[in-house]
Design an enzyme around this catalytic site. Structure first.
Site, PDB file in Angstrom:
ATOM      1  N   GLU A 270      -4.345   1.819   7.024  1.00 47.09           N
ATOM      2  CA  GLU A 270      -3.710   2.291   8.256  1.00 47.09           C
ATOM      3  C   GLU A 270      -4.152   3.680   8.712  1.00 47.09           C
ATOM      4  O   GLU A 270      -3.376   4.373   9.372  1.00 47.09           O
ATOM      5  CB  GLU A 270      -2.192   2.291   8.046  1.00 47.09           C
ATOM      6  CG  GLU A 270      -1.657   3.376   7.073  1.00 47.09           C
ATOM      7  CD  GLU A 270      -1.499   2.916   5.633  1.00 47.09           C
ATOM      8  OE1 GLU A 270      -2.218   1.969   5.229  1.00 47.09           O
ATOM      9  OE2 GLU A 270      -0.690   3.515   4.902  1.00 47.09           O
ATOM     10  N   GLU A 304      -0.533  -2.914   9.535  1.00 39.41           N
ATOM     11  CA  GLU A 304      -1.236  -1.625   9.618  1.00 39.41           C
ATOM     12  C   GLU A 304      -0.811  -0.863  10.869  1.00 39.41           C
ATOM     13  O   GLU A 304      -0.644   0.356  10.837  1.00 39.41           O
ATOM     14  CB  GLU A 304      -2.752  -1.813   9.581  1.00 39.41           C
ATOM     15  CG  GLU A 304      -3.285  -2.589   8.376  1.00 39.41           C
ATOM     16  CD  GLU A 304      -2.764  -2.121   7.027  1.00 39.41           C
ATOM     17  OE1 GLU A 304      -2.364  -0.939   6.899  1.00 39.41           O
ATOM     18  OE2 GLU A 304      -2.726  -2.942   6.082  1.00 39.41           O
TER      19      GLU A 304
HETATM   20  N1  BES Z   1      -1.972   1.277   2.708  1.00 33.99           N
HETATM   21  C1  BES Z   1      -2.353  -0.042   2.361  1.00 33.99           C
HETATM   22  C2  BES Z   1      -3.779  -0.136   1.941  1.00 33.99           C
HETATM   23  C3  BES Z   1      -4.086   0.455   0.597  1.00 33.99           C
HETATM   24  C4  BES Z   1      -3.546  -0.074  -0.512  1.00 33.99           C
HETATM   25  C5  BES Z   1      -4.933   1.491   0.446  1.00 33.99           C
HETATM   26  C6  BES Z   1      -3.857   0.465  -1.759  1.00 33.99           C
HETATM   27  C7  BES Z   1      -5.222   2.025  -0.780  1.00 33.99           C
HETATM   28  C8  BES Z   1      -4.685   1.511  -1.897  1.00 33.99           C
HETATM   29  C9  BES Z   1      -2.158  -1.026   3.526  1.00 33.99           C
HETATM   30  O1  BES Z   1      -1.215  -0.636   4.447  1.00 33.99           O
HETATM   31  C10 BES Z   1      -1.674  -2.291   2.929  1.00 33.99           C
HETATM   32  O2  BES Z   1      -0.577  -2.329   2.457  1.00 33.99           O
HETATM   33  N2  BES Z   1      -2.496  -3.330   2.937  1.00 33.99           N
HETATM   34  C11 BES Z   1      -2.197  -4.580   2.315  1.00 33.99           C
HETATM   35  C12 BES Z   1      -1.987  -5.676   3.322  1.00 33.99           C
HETATM   36  C13 BES Z   1      -0.607  -5.689   3.883  1.00 33.99           C
HETATM   37  C14 BES Z   1      -0.463  -6.728   4.964  1.00 33.99           C
HETATM   38  C15 BES Z   1       0.462  -5.887   2.849  1.00 33.99           C
HETATM   39  C16 BES Z   1      -3.378  -4.907   1.450  1.00 33.99           C
HETATM   40  O3  BES Z   1      -4.403  -4.234   1.581  1.00 33.99           O
HETATM   41  O4  BES Z   1      -3.281  -5.820   0.646  1.00 33.99           O
HETATM   42 ZN    ZN Z   2       0.756  -1.038   3.912  1.00 29.05          ZN
END
Ligand code: BES
Ligand code: ZN
Length: 878
Positions: A270, A304
């Site tokens: 995000e 996101e």
């Molecule tokens: N902030 C996370 C991405 C992230 C996760 C970055 C771990 C670094 C380390 C993002 O907002 C997120 O949660 N993405 C999920 C998908 C979401 C729909 C639950 C993901 O990447 O699995």
């Molecule tokens: Zn997230």
């Protein structure tokens, strides 16, 4: 890389940052092997911090090329650099500017953290601690600054240069390179920084906010993929409108950009105004994406985007508060999907996911509270527990205080904490009086690990027309806390009578459907109860717990027939199936009881009313869910046998009805991934699979025809799965044809890999090994690895747990290899071992052997050792 000296970070050790950063001025001179970064930070002491002493900045694997303070180069004795930090020994008392120059190697960066190059595109990933791989910085979420980013890139290979915020200028330089300058006016923690550069095409649109501001929207992808981005862009606009309508949150940006990349560890990220996605969560065309893929894309794009308020404008004080942004944002994306699709179907899907991922985590060696107490590597705590149980806690909060009070609390949260880095307590304080006993009790949900158990018993008295329901909880206790502290558990309930929902009284008032258990045990006394009811408890899974209640199959079947809550109707059918399946695990499977078969018949009869629901109701619990309900030691083969036996039985009894249902539910219009069509396809494919389970050759002919004629990936891959599982000549033929057709479409080929990884035959280990050494897997792209080895380890229960230990060895050997390259990917694969201690002794000792052999290797990262040590911890210490 050797990293063992790392010590645990503890929540209780939190101290405010000694220095604040007001502005960050970054300049990147992009080159694949040698990118120079100049960072100028305006720093000052934090009045909230008592600490004096040196300035310590985080860094990781950085080459420092220059350092100056207020524009004067620093003498060597003024600072110290080691592998993880830069220490300014005697920083000025007043505000000052520090300029740090570092050199990065994007091309050699396979960890996919910091600055790296994916298929020729430069990109960054900074959450959680990736910014320290770009420059020296206080890499913690409670240091918020405004960023200005200048990027120099080659005009040919990097015509598109992106960073957070607004583009201030873009010039062609005399040397033929391009310079782009971006400015982000919103203060943010460094984990939200992002840069992207490369040859990218874009899809453009705009969004007018409720208050009339224009937001320019762009989705960027490689030229040959841009025609698959339209659905994501539409989903984004739906999410933006929904956040205005349901949460009163408007977009605060002039530009909102999305980029799709093929090498990405996570699903998506995000970054402020520049969301970066794993392209599997953006790219879609009917030919390559299933209905499920479309739905997931919509949810991830929304997730996101929603972070812009829950995470970005209000961020986390420290990484222990991760659920503050992730649990809340998952809750928000689930609500979004519920309101643009079907609420019951979405709730069932979410609960299936919770039970498939979070419950086993909470029951196994990797259990931890939603807000952990300590960690070695924060990247190991982006877990099902933080995300999914975190979302369940927010949902319970809303159930307990009501929707109106919940919305008011959210409004207060946004008002009170906008622009700040806060804690779970700050969040909760917007809804419940803090401090106070109610507040403290609710906090137990964040502080405890393990899934609470709820026991229910009912007693009807015909004479007084009353019904007594006794609820008793067995709840885990937070770490380090002795004594019994009951949790607060919302139990949405209906008393079901002959004609469905009864209207009854509780404590003399009309019962509104919510029971709140806030003590260890409580008796609820209902009056005006006309005849003996059947309680339907925990509607919609109103709390993430296990429910135990003694009930006959006939009573459960009555819930399945009469409940108006779609979720509990589905749950009743699952409970019936689970009872049959567990009987079949305990002893040689027998015939299924009449109540169960009759209930399935009723689902078939009613299927036309809601095909999507019927598809879910006809799907038996997966093997790993059955495993959770098995008491005692796990024998994967018995679970597999029991489930197959029941599928076979259903197939023989209802085969014809299944094929009729399939014929009746043709979507009928040109392909569109909307919920109506998707529901029908899902039912068609579910019943086709069941019809084939009994080995009926006419059903297989239909599957074969469907595979050849499908005009969409949903039907194509469903048929492929059925054929492949039949282990027939046609199955092999279908796999070959699919490969020929999609060999240049990696995301479609991931489905092909996953299907083969999940086939439960004794060749599975050899097959997965073969595919692992094929060209397709050569670069160890995370999506390929998850599709093949992730599916094998998490879904192929019998073959991952092959009694000779070959499945375990395959995974641990791959983890060892990957750890030197992409430790995050390596560590994640290990979570498949969470339940190893419950295995029967032969398998348990093989699993332990594989884990200990891995642990004995030198030079493992702390990412992998942290998981290994938790897996191998003495059971009593966990
Ligand atoms: N902030 C996370 C991405 C992230 C996760 C970055 C771990 C670094 C380390 C993002 O907002 C997120 O949660 N993405 C999920 C998908 C979401 C729909 C639950 C993901 O990447 O699995
Ligand atoms: Zn997230």
């Amino acid at each position: 890389m050797e990293n063992r000296e790392k010590t645990a970070i503890r929540l209780d050790d939190y101290r405010p940052p000694p220095f604040l950063v007001r502005t960050v001025d970054l300049t990147f001179d992009l080159h694949p092997e040698r990118t120079q970064v100049r960072a100028t930070l305006s720093l000052e002491r934090n009045p909230e911090s008592a600490e004096t002493g040196p300035l310590v900045l985080d860094g990781y694997d950085l080459e420092l090329s220059a350092l100056s303070l207020d524009e004067a180069p620093l003498p060597a004795e003024a600072y110290r650099v080691d592998r993880n930090s830069l220490r300014l020994i005697d920083p000025p008392k007043e505000a000052f500017k520090l300029t740090v120059e570092t050199v990065l190697k994007p091309d050699g960066n396979h960890a996919l953290l910091g600055l790296y190059r994916s298929a020729g595109i430069y990109c960054t990933q900074c959450e959680a601690e990736g910014f320290r791989r770009i420059t020296y910085f206080p890499d913690r979420p409670d240091v918020l600054a405004t960023y200005r980013t200048t990027i120099f890139g080659d005009a040919k290979t990097t015509p598109v240069l992106l960073a957070n915020g607004n583009c201030v200028s873009r010039d062609l330089m005399p040397d033929g390179r391009i310079r782009a300058v971006w400015h982000d006016p919103h203060p943010k923690p460094c984990y939200l920084f992002a840069l992207v550069a490369g040859e990218l095409a874009n899809l453009q649109d705009s969004f007018t906010t409720g208050s009339g501001r224009q937001v320019a929207l762009n989705v960027y992808a490689a030229q040959d993929k841009i025609d698959q981005c339209a659905y994501a862009l539409e989903a984004l606009k739906r999410a933006m409108r929904w956040d205005e309508e349901k949460f009163g949150r408007e977009c605060d940006l002039d530009n909102f950009n999305i980029v799709a990349l093929s090498d990405f560890n996570m699903g998506a990220m995000e970054n402020k105004g520049l969301n970066i996605f794993n392209d599997s969560f953006i790219l879609a065309s009917p030919d390559t994406a299933t209905d499920q893929d479309y739905a997931t894309i919509e949810a991830v794009v929304a997730h996101e985007y929603f972070h812009n308020w829950t995470g970005n404008r209000i961020t986390c004080r420290d990484w222990f508060q991760l659920c503050l942004k992730e649990g809340l944002t998952v809750f928000r994306d689930q609500e979004f999907t519920s309101s643009v699709r079907s609420r019951a179907v979405k709730r069932i899907a979410d609960v299936k996911q919770l039970r498939a991922l979070q419950f086993p985590e909470d029951a196994g060696m990797l259990a931890h509270p939603v807000r952990p107490q300590s960690y070695l590597e924060i990247s190991n705590f982006y877990t099902a527990t933080v995300y999914l149980k975190g979302a369940e806690i927010v949902r319970m909060l809303r159930t307990l205080i009501g929707s109106a009070a919940f919305r008011k609390g959210m409004d207060l949260f946004f008002r009170r904490y906008d622009g700040q880095a806060v804690t779970v307590e700050d969040f909760l304080g917007c809804f419940l009086e803090a401090p106070g006993p109610v507040f403290e009790q609710f906090m137990l949900w964040y502080r405890s690990k393990g899934t609470p158990q709820l026991e229910a018993k009912g007693h009807f008295c015909a004479k007084t027309r009353s019904y007594e329901l006794t609820l008793k909880q067995r709840s885990p206790q937070p770490d380090g806390n002795a004594g019994k502290q009951p949790m607060v558990i919302p139990v949405e309930t209906s008393l079901i009578g002959e004609r469905g929902d009864m209207s009854v009284k509780l404590d003399g008032r009309p019962f509104d459907g919510l029971l709140v258990l806030d003590r260890e045990e409580r008796v609820f006394r209902f009056t005006d109860v006309p005849d003996e009811p059947i309680p339907s408890l925990l509607r919609g899974l109103s709390a993430p717990i296990h429910l135990h209640i003694d009930r006959s199959d006939a009573e459960i079947a009555r819930i399945a027939a009469r409940e108006t809550d779609g979720f509990n109707r589905w749950q009743a059918l699952q409970t019936l199936s689970m009872n049959v399946l567990l009987d079949g695990v305990r002893a040689e499977p027998k015939d299924a009881p009449q109540d169960f078969l009759f209930a399935i018949g009723a689902v078939i009869d009613d299927a036309a009313q809601d095909p999507a629901f019927a598809a879910l109701a006809l799907t038996l619990p997966e093997e790993r869910e059955i495993a959770q309900h098995v008491e005692g030691l796990l024998h994967p083969d018995l679970i597999h046998r029991s489930r197959n036996h029941l599928r076979d039985r259903l197939s023989r009894k209802y085969g014809e009805a299944f094929l009729e249902l399939r014929a009746e539910n043709v979507p009928g219009a040109p392909y569109a991934p909307d919920p109506f069509q998707a529901g029908r396809r899902s039912l068609r494919n579910t019943v086709l699979d069941l019809a084939c389970a009994g080995g009926d050759s006419a059903a297989f002919d239909l599957a074969w025809r469907q595979f050849q004629e499908a005009d969409n990936m949903t039907d194509c891959v469903a048929a492929l799965g059925i054929l492949a599982r039949s282990r027939s000549r046609r199955g092999q033929e279908a796999l070959t044809r699919f490969e020929e057709r999609y060999s240049d479409k990696p995301l479609a080929m991931d489905k092909w890999l996953a299907i083969q990884a999940a086939l439960p035959d004794s060749e599975a280990v050899a097959r997965v090994k073969g595919l692992l050494s094929s060209d397709r897997l050569a670069d160890r792209n995370p999506n390929r690895v998850h599709a093949l080895v992730g599916t094998f380890a998490n879904e192929n229960l019998t073959q991952f747990n092959a009694p000779d230990g070959s499945g375990y060895a395959l995974v641990t050997e791959l983890v060892a290899e990957l750890d030197g390259r992409n430790p995050i990917l390596a560590a994640r694969l290990l979570s498949a071992f969470a339940a190893w201690r419950r295995l029967e002794p032969t398998r348990r000792s093989k699993a332990e052997q594989a884990l200990r052999a891995l642990r004995a290797l030198r030079a493992l990262t702390s990412d992998v050792t942290e998981i290994l040590d938790r897996l191998l911890m003495e059971a009593s210490k966990n």
